[in-house]
Motif scaffolding. Structure first.
Motif, short mmCIF file in Angstrom:
data_model
loop_
_atom_site.label_atom_id
_atom_site.label_comp_id
_atom_site.label_asym_id
_atom_site.label_seq_id
_atom_site.Cartn_x
_atom_site.Cartn_y
_atom_site.Cartn_z
N LEU A 42 0.83 -1.20 0.00
CA LEU A 42 0.00 0.00 0.00
C LEU A 42 0.87 1.25 0.00
O LEU A 42 0.53 2.26 -0.64
CB LEU A 42 -0.92 -0.01 1.23
N HIS A 43 1.98 1.19 0.70
CA HIS A 43 2.90 2.33 0.76
C HIS A 43 3.56 2.58 -0.59
O HIS A 43 3.89 3.72 -0.93
CB HIS A 43 3.97 2.06 1.82
N ARG A 44 3.71 1.52 -1.39
CA ARG A 44 4.44 1.64 -2.65
C ARG A 44 3.60 2.13 -3.81
O ARG A 44 4.14 2.45 -4.86
CB ARG A 44 5.07 0.29 -3.02
N ILE A 45 2.28 2.13 -3.66
CA ILE A 45 1.46 2.57 -4.78
C ILE A 45 1.01 4.02 -4.58
O ILE A 45 0.73 4.46 -3.48
CB ILE A 45 0.24 1.65 -4.99
N ASP A 46 0.96 4.73 -5.69
CA ASP A 46 0.63 6.15 -5.67
C ASP A 46 -0.86 6.31 -5.97
O ASP A 46 -1.27 6.42 -7.12
CB ASP A 46 1.46 6.88 -6.72
N CYS A 47 -1.69 6.25 -4.94
CA CYS A 47 -3.13 6.42 -5.14
C CYS A 47 -3.76 6.93 -3.86
O CYS A 47 -3.24 6.75 -2.77
CB CYS A 47 -3.78 5.10 -5.56
N ASP A 48 -4.90 7.56 -4.02
CA ASP A 48 -5.68 8.03 -2.88
C ASP A 48 -6.87 7.09 -2.73
O ASP A 48 -7.82 7.13 -3.51
CB ASP A 48 -6.16 9.46 -3.13
#
Length: 271
Positions: A42-48
């Protein structure tokens, strides 16, 4: 390292619901799943993903579901240490890392091409793990899998999004391909499917559930060779205590007063 950008919608975006829930539950002091890989992914993906509004009770339920499917998979691999594992609709789930199967296990992860592409950016390569980039309702992918070993098939949070005929087709192809094995998945009764269409997290993705299973024995009639081994619809008392008071009351109501309305269950079939 820069976060991986993500742009998923509809059914694909539901993978963020399960990932967020597993990460959140694993950060709790009384965590059942203890999935450190989910938080890292989750930390590695760029999303809100805040718009998904994955609540506390959903978080606990998803973690319990994953935990039970993990235990069934581990039990199968103890009996068949050189088995094939097929993880349908794998999303960004870290099951292979949580279970950490032995070197004799041949593992396949299957999901949409864009999901598999993201997964390959998030998780490291692993020996004896093969990615299959396609929809599970396509016909051709099953031929890519060797059929020389017993197989464990896992579908978590996947089948309810398919149409009725698609579920039976997929299961028939699988049961007809491998010499023997087990299929485990989550399912919901018709009443629960209607209720879940109002779930804030699912509604935020634009996806909706279609397939319902009111009687697990029905799959035996639809899929030749399939035999129901276990049907789990009960909650462990320790996990019930972790739910909010309204959720605890709801579970009690359905277990005593509304028993004809089947809610969620985990099922295990042999073939």
């Amino acid at each position: 390292m820069q976060p991986e950008q993500i742009g998923l919608t509809g059914v694909r975006e539901t993978l963020l619901i399960t990932l967020q829930a597993k990460a959140a539950e694993s950060s709790m002091p009384d965590s059942l799943l203890r999935d450190r890989f989910a938080a890292e992914a989750l930390h590695r993906i760029d999303c809100d993903s805040q718009h998904l509004k994955v609540g506390h009770d959903t978080t606990i339920g998803i973690a319990l579901r994953a935990y039970m499917l993990d235990r069934w998979t581990e039990a199968f691999l103890r009996r068949c240490p050189d088995a094939t594992v097929l993880h349908l609709g794998c999303g960004l789930d870290s099951r292979i890392f949580r279970i950490d199967p032995g070197p004799g296990v041949r593992w396949f992860e299957l999901d949409f091409p864009d999901v598999i592409n993201l997964r390959q950016q998030i998780y490291p390569d692993r020996a004896d793990c093969t990615m299959i980039a396609c929809s599970i309702v396509e016909r051709g992918w099953i031929a890519k899998l060797p059929a020389d070993r017993p197989a464990m098939i896992i579908a978590e949070g996947v089948l309810p999004y398919l149409k009725d005929y698609q579920v039976s087709q997929v299961l028939r192809r699988i049961a007809g391909h491998f010499p023997s094995g087990e299929i485990v998945f989550d399912a919901y009764g018709s009443f629960a499917v209607r209720l879940l269409r109002f779930n804030p997290a699912i509604r935020a993705t634009g996806a909706y559930l279609q397939w319902a299973l009111d009687d697990p024995a029905e799959m035996e009639r639809q899929v030749p060779g399939l035999k129901l081994i276990e049907d789990r619809s009960d909650w462990d008392t320790g996990q019930v205590a972790r739910l909010s008071p309204p959720a605890q009351l709801g579970l009690q109501l359905f277990s005593t007063t509304l028993t004809p309305y089947r809610m969620g269950c985990l099922v295990r079939y042999g073939f």
